[in-house]
Design a protein around this motif. Structure first.
Motif, PDB file in Angstrom:
ATOM      1  N   ASP A 207      32.186  50.575  21.947  1.00 28.59           N
ATOM      2  CA  ASP A 207      32.266  50.809  23.395  1.00 28.59           C
ATOM      3  C   ASP A 207      30.975  50.410  24.100  1.00 28.59           C
ATOM      4  O   ASP A 207      30.999  49.913  25.237  1.00 28.59           O
ATOM      5  CB  ASP A 207      32.571  52.278  23.669  1.00 28.59           C
ATOM      6  CG  ASP A 207      34.016  52.632  23.327  1.00 28.59           C
ATOM      7  OD1 ASP A 207      34.811  51.703  23.108  1.00 28.59           O
ATOM      8  OD2 ASP A 207      34.336  53.834  23.276  1.00 28.59           O
TER       9      ASP A 207
ATOM     10  N   THR B  97      30.819  47.570  26.905  1.00 27.04           N
ATOM     11  CA  THR B  97      30.216  47.772  28.226  1.00 27.04           C
ATOM     12  C   THR B  97      29.254  46.641  28.563  1.00 27.04           C
ATOM     13  O   THR B  97      29.231  46.153  29.708  1.00 27.04           O
ATOM     14  CB  THR B  97      29.473  49.116  28.259  1.00 27.04           C
ATOM     15  OG1 THR B  97      30.384  50.175  27.953  1.00 27.04           O
ATOM     16  CG2 THR B  97      28.861  49.364  29.629  1.00 27.04           C
TER      17      THR B  97
ATOM     18  N   LEU C 299      37.945  50.668  29.006  1.00 28.33           N
ATOM     19  CA  LEU C 299      36.934  49.618  29.083  1.00 28.33           C
ATOM     20  C   LEU C 299      37.540  48.247  28.818  1.00 28.33           C
ATOM     21  O   LEU C 299      37.171  47.260  29.481  1.00 28.33           O
ATOM     22  CB  LEU C 299      35.816  49.901  28.076  1.00 28.33           C
ATOM     23  CG  LEU C 299      34.886  51.077  28.382  1.00 28.33           C
ATOM     24  CD1 LEU C 299      33.882  51.276  27.259  1.00 28.33           C
ATOM     25  CD2 LEU C 299      34.167  50.858  29.709  1.00 28.33           C
TER      26      LEU C 299
END
Length: 405
Positions: free
Chosen positions: A158, A162, A98
């Motif tokens: 995370d 995102t 990511l």
């Protein structure tokens, strides 16, 4: 203050502030990752992050906005938060996949997209998507540092990362779109959110269906403002009405049917009819009234009415949901006046506070997705609607004209 700045340009010029905070970020990076003075590194980085808001204020108030500064400011942002985020990724706190996606999007926007935009004579200045993303990235760095010292804290890094990728991509895409199409695009996105919510509800994924409706409400919040600011097309009002009908009428009604027990279909029909009446009255009657100022609604707006039902569907049993759905319909078809959140309330909120609040909302949603706490999500929705109704009725009450007899 302006005199002080103009006499100390080596220190206080907006571009100089960019250089200073980039240098501070490098020092903070060294202290945190390559020494035992991690606390000092956090303090220095925090101060560098705060300076991100200072350079823009100085540039606007001292008439120092330049093309070089518009390019330099986002570059220094990236040089401030991307290196530590990469470090935390390889420390195992964030996803390396990511983080490199975010780096790719950021670098493409900085070095390629901005060049294309300048050749097309489009603005390269940061929009709200980019500013919200920058604040969240700064906060994510601090969160990762605290998380490393407190491993018992829930790691939602995370999920937040995102959100940063989505916001960075949206900031890039909207710079290539002509301003007059903004409103229609937002209305179309709202419509697709409503359709997607229907599909998710059919599959029993109520929490995700409600999240999608809330995203549609964010699109609806700004389509009117974009139409006022940049203009629109002749299809814009029709797109807006259709999207509102699907996202705030049909989709919540279907959620009532699926989660409202044996009489859910009956109260869903009442809610659906109430939203339809509310929208028809707004288009055919309220828009033509001269005693309703622009931005003042006659009755609770349908997005707020939908939120009441959606929050209740996550928290309360079917019998309570029936009562709240009926109450929501009563408020929507009433003649109680409410202010438009986007056109009236947001104009009273300082822009930095709005950007901070938006960033906090994104982080809150990321936390809820990480913890999967459905009840917490429902209470957050209901409390947001209550705050909206109190603010619109009390804070702006002196500005409302008397109700016509």
């Amino acid at each position: 203050m302006q005199d002080f700045i103009l006499s100390n340009l080596w220190l206080m010029h907006p571009n100089a502030i960019c250089y200073w905070r980039s240098a501070m970020a490098v020092v903070a990076l060294i202290f945190y990752f390559f020494s035992s003075y991690q606390e000092l590194g956090i303090v220095i980085f925090t101060f560098a992050a705060i300076l991100d808001g200072v350079d823009g204020i100085v540039a606007r108030n001292c008439d120092m906005v330049t093309e070089w500064g518009e390019w330099l400011d986002p570059l220094c942002d990236k040089l401030t938060y991307l290196p530590p985020l990469i470090g935390f990724a390889y420390a195992g706190i964030l996803s390396t996949k990511l983080i490199w996606i975010l780096v790719a999007v950021e670098l493409f926007g900085q070095f390629f997209a901005r060049k294309i935009l300048s050749l097309l004579s489009f603005s390269v200045a940061a929009n709200n998507f980019g500013k919200i993303k920058a604040i969240i990235c700064f906060a994510l760095v601090i969160f990762c540092a605290l998380l490393e010292e407190n491993p018992k804290v829930i790691n939602m890094g995370d999920e937040v990362l995102t959100a940063c990728i989505v916001l960075s991509s949206a900031s890039l895409i909207f710079k290539f779109i002509p301003n007059r199409l903004y409103a229609d695009i937002l209305s179309t996105l709202n419509f697709f959110c409503g359709v997607t919510s229907l599909y998710l509800t059919y599959n029993g994924r109520f929490a995700w269906a409600i999240i999608i409706i809330i995203i549609g409400q964010l699109f609806d919040l700004f389509d009117g403002r974009m139409a006022e600011k940049h203009g629109g097309t002749k299809y814009g009002p029709y797109l807006d009405d259709i999207a509102d009908f699907v996202s705030f009428g049909l989709s919540p009604a279907y959620i009532i049917v699926r989660s409202g027990g044996s009489f859910g279909w009956f109260f869903a029909l009442i809610f659906f009819s109430g939203v339809a009446y509310r929208l028809i009255r707004f288009v055919t009657v309220d828009k033509k009234r001269t005693d309703l100022p622009d931005g003042i609604f006659n009755g609770l707006p349908s997005p707020a009415g939908a939120l009441v039902v959606l929050g209740a569907a996550l928290v309360f049993p079917p019998q309570v949901l029936w009562v709240i759905a009926a109450l929501s319909v009563g408020l929507m078809v009433s003649h109680i006046r409410f202010s438009h959140f986007g056109r009236v309330v947001l104009k009273q909120i300082p822009r930095p506070l709005f950007i901070l609040a938006s960033a906090a909302m994104v982080i809150a949603i990321a936390f809820i997705l990480k913890t999967k706490s459905v009840q917490l999500f429902g209470y957050l929705i209901l409390s947001s609607v209550c705050i909206y109704m109190v603010v619109c009725r009390k804070w702006l009450e002196p500005n409302l004209p008397p109700t016509s007899k």
